[in-house]
Scaffold this motif. Structure first.
Motif, PDB file in Angstrom:
ATOM      1  N   GLN A 102       1.013  -1.014  -0.019  1.00 55.63           N
ATOM      2  CA  GLN A 102       0.021  -0.019  -0.065  1.00 55.63           C
ATOM      3  C   GLN A 102       0.778   1.264   0.218  1.00 55.63           C
ATOM      4  OE1 GLN A 102      -3.597  -0.188  -0.402  1.00 55.63           O
ATOM      5  NE2 GLN A 102      -2.946  -2.588  -0.517  1.00 55.63           N
ATOM      6  N   GLY A 103       0.280   2.401  -0.205  1.00 52.35           N
ATOM      7  CA  GLY A 103       1.005   3.789  -0.227  1.00 52.35           C
ATOM      8  C   GLY A 103       1.986   3.803  -1.292  1.00 52.35           C
ATOM      9  N   ILE A 104       3.218   4.488  -1.105  1.00 52.05           N
ATOM     10  CA  ILE A 104       4.177   4.643  -2.107  1.00 52.05           C
ATOM     11  C   ILE A 104       4.704   3.503  -2.473  1.00 52.05           C
ATOM     12  CG2 ILE A 104       6.081   5.217  -0.314  1.00 52.05           C
ATOM     13  CD1 ILE A 104       6.855   7.485  -2.430  1.00 52.05           C
ATOM     14  N   SER A 105       4.925   2.410  -1.372  1.00 54.42           N
ATOM     15  CA  SER A 105       5.629   0.974  -1.825  1.00 54.42           C
ATOM     16  C   SER A 105       4.937   0.268  -2.981  1.00 54.42           C
ATOM     17  CB  SER A 105       5.730   0.408  -0.237  1.00 54.42           C
ATOM     18  OG  SER A 105       6.217   0.917   0.681  1.00 54.42           O
ATOM     19  N   GLN A 106       3.705   0.612  -3.216  1.00 58.66           N
ATOM     20  CA  GLN A 106       2.985  -0.065  -4.209  1.00 58.66           C
ATOM     21  C   GLN A 106       3.619   0.149  -5.747  1.00 58.66           C
ATOM     22  OE1 GLN A 106      -1.054   1.584  -5.568  1.00 58.66           O
ATOM     23  NE2 GLN A 106      -0.642   3.030  -3.905  1.00 58.66           N
ATOM     24  N   TYR A 107       4.393   1.525  -5.665  1.00 58.77           N
ATOM     25  CA  TYR A 107       5.193   1.660  -6.918  1.00 58.77           C
ATOM     26  C   TYR A 107       6.490   0.941  -7.192  1.00 58.77           C
ATOM     27  CZ  TYR A 107       1.570   5.190  -7.572  1.00 58.77           C
ATOM     28  OH  TYR A 107       0.233   5.988  -7.492  1.00 58.77           O
ATOM     29  N   ILE A 108       6.971   0.444  -6.195  1.00 58.96           N
ATOM     30  CA  ILE A 108       8.348  -0.072  -6.416  1.00 58.96           C
ATOM     31  C   ILE A 108       8.360  -1.153  -7.446  1.00 58.96           C
ATOM     32  CG2 ILE A 108      10.230  -1.922  -5.171  1.00 58.96           C
ATOM     33  CD1 ILE A 108       9.292  -0.412  -2.485  1.00 58.96           C
ATOM     34  N   PRO A 109       7.438  -2.150  -7.816  1.00 59.13           N
ATOM     35  CA  PRO A 109       7.688  -2.792  -8.730  1.00 59.13           C
ATOM     36  C   PRO A 109       7.720  -2.160 -10.296  1.00 59.13           C
ATOM     37  CG  PRO A 109       6.161  -3.861  -7.387  1.00 59.13           C
ATOM     38  CD  PRO A 109       6.199  -2.554  -6.966  1.00 59.13           C
ATOM     39  N   ASP A 110       6.938  -1.066 -10.239  1.00 58.97           N
ATOM     40  CA  ASP A 110       7.203  -0.132 -11.564  1.00 58.97           C
ATOM     41  C   ASP A 110       8.585   0.502 -11.715  1.00 58.97           C
ATOM     42  OD1 ASP A 110       4.532  -0.786 -12.123  1.00 58.97           O
ATOM     43  OD2 ASP A 110       3.747   1.140 -11.082  1.00 58.97           O
ATOM     44  N   MET A 111       9.060   0.869 -10.500  1.00 60.74           N
ATOM     45  CA  MET A 111      10.402   1.140 -10.489  1.00 60.74           C
ATOM     46  C   MET A 111      11.679   0.421 -10.998  1.00 60.74           C
ATOM     47  SD  MET A 111      12.564   3.583  -9.775  1.00 60.74           S
ATOM     48  CE  MET A 111      11.915   4.915  -9.137  1.00 60.74           C
TER      49      MET A 111
END
Length: 232
Positions: A102-111
Protein backbone atom coordinates in the motif's frame (compact mmCIF):
# COMPACT_ATOMS: atom_id res chain seq x y z
CA UNK A 1 36.69 -9.32 11.95
CA UNK A 2 39.33 -8.29 9.42
CA UNK A 3 42.01 -10.10 11.42
CA UNK A 4 39.82 -13.20 11.72
CA UNK A 5 39.23 -13.35 7.97
CA UNK A 6 42.91 -12.82 7.23
CA UNK A 7 43.90 -15.61 9.65
CA UNK A 8 41.29 -17.97 8.20
CA UNK A 9 42.50 -17.22 4.68
CA UNK A 10 46.05 -18.25 5.64
CA UNK A 11 45.07 -21.30 7.71
CA UNK A 12 42.74 -22.72 5.05
CA UNK A 13 44.73 -21.85 1.94
CA UNK A 14 44.85 -24.67 -0.63
CA UNK A 15 47.93 -25.36 -2.69
CA UNK A 16 47.20 -25.75 -6.39
CA UNK A 17 49.10 -29.03 -6.62
CA UNK A 18 46.96 -30.63 -3.91
CA UNK A 19 43.68 -30.23 -5.80
CA UNK A 20 42.30 -33.20 -7.71
CA UNK A 21 40.02 -32.78 -10.72
CA UNK A 22 37.43 -34.72 -8.71
CA UNK A 23 37.54 -32.35 -5.74
CA UNK A 24 34.71 -29.87 -5.22
CA UNK A 25 35.96 -26.44 -4.25
CA UNK A 26 33.97 -24.10 -2.00
CA UNK A 27 35.33 -20.56 -1.95
CA UNK A 28 33.74 -18.34 0.74
CA UNK A 29 33.79 -14.56 0.41
CA UNK A 30 32.60 -11.77 2.70
CA UNK A 31 31.75 -8.13 1.95
CA UNK A 32 31.57 -5.27 4.45
CA UNK A 33 33.08 -2.17 2.89
CA UNK A 34 32.64 -0.04 6.01
CA UNK A 35 35.20 -2.31 7.71
CA UNK A 36 37.48 -2.46 4.68
CA UNK A 37 36.38 -6.02 3.80
CA UNK A 38 35.95 -6.31 0.04
CA UNK A 39 36.51 -10.01 -0.63
CA UNK A 40 33.27 -10.53 -2.52
CA UNK A 41 33.65 -7.36 -4.59
CA UNK A 42 37.16 -8.43 -5.67
CA UNK A 43 36.00 -11.99 -6.29
CA UNK A 44 33.13 -10.84 -8.52
CA UNK A 45 35.44 -8.59 -10.51
CA UNK A 46 37.82 -11.52 -11.12
CA UNK A 47 34.86 -13.73 -12.06
CA UNK A 48 33.61 -11.29 -14.71
CA UNK A 49 37.14 -10.97 -16.09
CA UNK A 50 37.56 -14.76 -16.23
CA UNK A 51 34.25 -15.29 -18.03
CA UNK A 52 35.01 -12.53 -20.52
CA UNK A 53 38.48 -13.91 -21.28
CA UNK A 54 37.12 -17.43 -21.73
CA UNK A 55 34.27 -16.28 -23.96
CA UNK A 56 36.65 -14.61 -26.40
CA UNK A 57 37.66 -18.08 -27.60
CA UNK A 58 34.93 -20.46 -26.48
CA UNK A 59 31.17 -20.55 -25.96
CA UNK A 60 30.18 -19.22 -22.57
CA UNK A 61 26.86 -18.57 -20.87
CA UNK A 62 26.08 -17.36 -17.39
CA UNK A 63 22.83 -16.93 -15.50
CA UNK A 64 22.66 -14.31 -12.75
CA UNK A 65 19.58 -14.15 -10.55
CA UNK A 66 18.44 -11.47 -8.13
CA UNK A 67 15.17 -10.70 -6.42
CA UNK A 68 15.22 -7.21 -7.94
CA UNK A 69 16.63 -5.73 -11.14
CA UNK A 70 18.93 -3.45 -9.22
CA UNK A 71 22.36 -4.67 -10.27
CA UNK A 72 25.21 -2.31 -9.47
CA UNK A 73 26.57 -0.09 -12.22
CA UNK A 74 29.86 -2.02 -12.32
CA UNK A 75 28.09 -5.37 -12.64
CA UNK A 76 25.81 -4.07 -15.40
CA UNK A 77 28.83 -2.66 -17.22
CA UNK A 78 30.68 -5.97 -16.84
CA UNK A 79 27.74 -7.80 -18.43
CA UNK A 80 27.44 -5.29 -21.28
CA UNK A 81 31.17 -5.42 -22.01
CA UNK A 82 31.44 -9.20 -21.72
CA UNK A 83 32.01 -11.47 -24.68
CA UNK A 84 29.85 -14.07 -22.95
CA UNK A 85 26.13 -14.67 -23.23
CA UNK A 86 24.22 -13.50 -20.14
CA UNK A 87 20.75 -14.25 -18.83
CA UNK A 88 19.57 -11.98 -16.01
CA UNK A 89 16.72 -13.45 -13.97
CA UNK A 90 14.60 -11.23 -11.69
CA UNK A 91 11.12 -11.11 -10.23
CA UNK A 92 8.24 -10.09 -12.46
CA UNK A 93 6.08 -7.28 -11.03
CA UNK A 94 3.57 -9.90 -9.85
CA UNK A 95 6.32 -11.90 -8.10
CA UNK A 96 7.81 -8.81 -6.46
CA UNK A 97 7.32 -8.73 -2.70
CA UNK A 98 5.94 -5.18 -2.95
CA UNK A 99 3.29 -6.04 -5.55
CA UNK A 100 0.40 -5.93 -3.05
CA UNK A 101 1.88 -3.16 -0.90
CA UNK A 102 0.00 0.00 0.00
CA UNK A 103 1.00 3.65 -0.25
CA UNK A 104 4.15 4.66 -2.10
CA UNK A 105 5.57 1.12 -1.79
CA UNK A 106 3.05 -0.10 -4.37
CA UNK A 107 5.09 1.69 -7.04
CA UNK A 108 8.32 -0.19 -6.30
CA UNK A 109 7.64 -2.96 -8.89
CA UNK A 110 7.09 -0.20 -11.48
CA UNK A 111 10.42 1.33 -10.51
CA UNK A 112 12.23 -1.92 -11.18
CA UNK A 113 10.48 -2.18 -14.56
CA UNK A 114 11.83 1.28 -15.40
CA UNK A 115 15.36 0.17 -14.46
CA UNK A 116 14.91 -3.00 -16.53
CA UNK A 117 13.80 -0.99 -19.55
CA UNK A 118 16.80 1.33 -19.29
CA UNK A 119 19.17 -1.64 -19.20
CA UNK A 120 17.36 -3.34 -22.09
CA UNK A 121 17.86 -0.16 -24.10
CA UNK A 122 21.58 -0.18 -23.25
CA UNK A 123 21.80 -3.84 -24.35
CA UNK A 124 19.71 -3.40 -27.52
CA UNK A 125 22.70 -4.05 -29.81
CA UNK A 126 23.34 -7.42 -28.13
CA UNK A 127 21.24 -10.46 -29.00
CA UNK A 128 23.01 -12.59 -26.39
CA UNK A 129 21.89 -10.66 -23.30
CA UNK A 130 18.39 -11.41 -22.08
CA UNK A 131 16.22 -10.31 -19.17
CA UNK A 132 13.97 -13.01 -17.78
CA UNK A 133 11.23 -12.56 -15.21
CA UNK A 134 10.04 -15.18 -12.76
CA UNK A 135 6.27 -15.42 -12.57
CA UNK A 136 4.33 -18.15 -10.77
CA UNK A 137 0.83 -17.80 -9.39
CA UNK A 138 0.86 -17.23 -5.65
CA UNK A 139 4.67 -17.05 -5.44
CA UNK A 140 7.10 -14.22 -4.78
CA UNK A 141 10.65 -14.47 -6.08
CA UNK A 142 13.68 -13.93 -3.85
CA UNK A 143 16.17 -16.11 -5.70
CA UNK A 144 19.76 -15.04 -6.09
CA UNK A 145 22.92 -16.65 -7.41
CA UNK A 146 25.08 -17.34 -10.44
CA UNK A 147 25.36 -20.39 -12.70
CA UNK A 148 28.19 -20.36 -15.24
CA UNK A 149 28.51 -22.67 -18.24
CA UNK A 150 31.93 -22.55 -19.86
CA UNK A 151 31.68 -24.37 -23.19
CA UNK A 152 29.84 -27.25 -21.53
CA UNK A 153 26.15 -28.19 -21.11
CA UNK A 154 26.56 -28.43 -17.32
CA UNK A 155 27.70 -25.60 -15.02
CA UNK A 156 31.32 -25.45 -13.91
CA UNK A 157 30.60 -22.85 -11.25
CA UNK A 158 27.77 -21.60 -9.08
CA UNK A 159 27.47 -18.91 -6.42
CA UNK A 160 25.26 -19.24 -3.35
CA UNK A 161 24.76 -16.53 -0.76
CA UNK A 162 23.09 -13.36 0.41
CA UNK A 163 24.07 -10.69 -2.18
CA UNK A 164 21.46 -9.25 -4.53
CA UNK A 165 24.40 -7.92 -6.60
CA UNK A 166 23.21 -4.34 -6.16
CA UNK A 167 24.67 -1.15 -4.72
CA UNK A 168 23.83 -2.14 -1.15
CA UNK A 169 25.52 -5.52 -1.53
CA UNK A 170 28.78 -3.75 -2.33
CA UNK A 171 28.72 -0.56 -0.28
CA UNK A 172 26.28 -0.87 2.63
CA UNK A 173 25.39 -4.38 3.79
CA UNK A 174 27.21 -7.30 5.32
CA UNK A 175 27.12 -10.06 2.69
CA UNK A 176 28.48 -13.60 2.50
CA UNK A 177 28.71 -15.85 -0.53
CA UNK A 178 30.19 -19.21 -1.45
CA UNK A 179 31.43 -20.03 -4.95
CA UNK A 180 31.17 -23.75 -5.64
CA UNK A 181 33.25 -25.43 -8.35
CA UNK A 182 31.74 -28.94 -8.59
CA UNK A 183 34.15 -31.83 -8.93
CA UNK A 184 31.76 -34.49 -10.19
CA UNK A 185 29.06 -34.81 -12.82
CA UNK A 186 26.24 -35.62 -10.42
CA UNK A 187 26.75 -32.39 -8.50
CA UNK A 188 26.90 -30.48 -11.79
CA UNK A 189 23.57 -32.05 -12.79
CA UNK A 190 22.00 -31.08 -9.46
CA UNK A 191 23.18 -27.48 -9.84
CA UNK A 192 21.93 -27.42 -13.43
CA UNK A 193 18.49 -28.69 -12.36
CA UNK A 194 18.28 -25.88 -9.83
CA UNK A 195 18.77 -23.33 -12.63
CA UNK A 196 16.29 -25.11 -14.89
CA UNK A 197 13.71 -25.13 -12.10
CA UNK A 198 13.86 -21.33 -11.89
CA UNK A 199 13.81 -20.81 -15.64
CA UNK A 200 10.81 -23.14 -16.02
CA UNK A 201 8.66 -20.44 -14.42
CA UNK A 202 10.29 -17.52 -16.22
CA UNK A 203 9.94 -15.77 -19.53
CA UNK A 204 12.11 -13.39 -21.53
CA UNK A 205 10.86 -9.80 -21.62
CA UNK A 206 11.69 -7.54 -24.55
CA UNK A 207 12.59 -3.87 -24.62
CA UNK A 208 9.27 -3.08 -26.33
CA UNK A 209 7.31 -4.94 -23.66
CA UNK A 210 9.09 -3.07 -20.89
CA UNK A 211 8.57 0.24 -22.69
CA UNK A 212 4.85 -0.43 -22.93
CA UNK A 213 4.68 -1.47 -19.28
CA UNK A 214 6.40 1.68 -18.01
CA UNK A 215 4.65 4.14 -20.34
CA UNK A 216 1.99 5.06 -17.78
CA UNK A 217 4.35 5.35 -14.81
CA UNK A 218 4.21 8.74 -13.02
CA UNK A 219 7.11 11.07 -13.83
CA UNK A 220 8.01 11.54 -10.18
CA UNK A 221 8.78 7.81 -9.97
CA UNK A 222 11.76 8.23 -12.29
CA UNK A 223 13.08 10.95 -10.02
CA UNK A 224 13.19 8.46 -7.14
CA UNK A 225 15.33 5.99 -9.09
CA UNK A 226 18.72 7.03 -7.61
CA UNK A 227 17.30 6.67 -4.10
CA UNK A 228 15.79 3.24 -4.79
CA UNK A 229 18.98 1.94 -6.43
CA UNK A 230 21.01 2.78 -3.33
CA UNK A 231 18.48 1.86 -0.67
CA UNK A 232 16.76 -1.28 -1.95
Amino acid sequence: MVQFLHRAEIEHAVEAGSISEHDTLAIPTVQMRQLGITQDESHMREFFELVHAFARNYKSRSLMASAYFNFSDQYKRSVLDSASRWDLLVASPQANGFYTAQGISQYIPDMYSIIEHEFAHMARARNDISIEEYMRDGWTFHGKGVWSYLNQPLPQLTMIGSPNYGYRSIYRDLEAQVTVVPGNTQLQKDIHQEALGLLAHSKIVSQDELKQRTRGSPLWLRGLKPFVMKKM
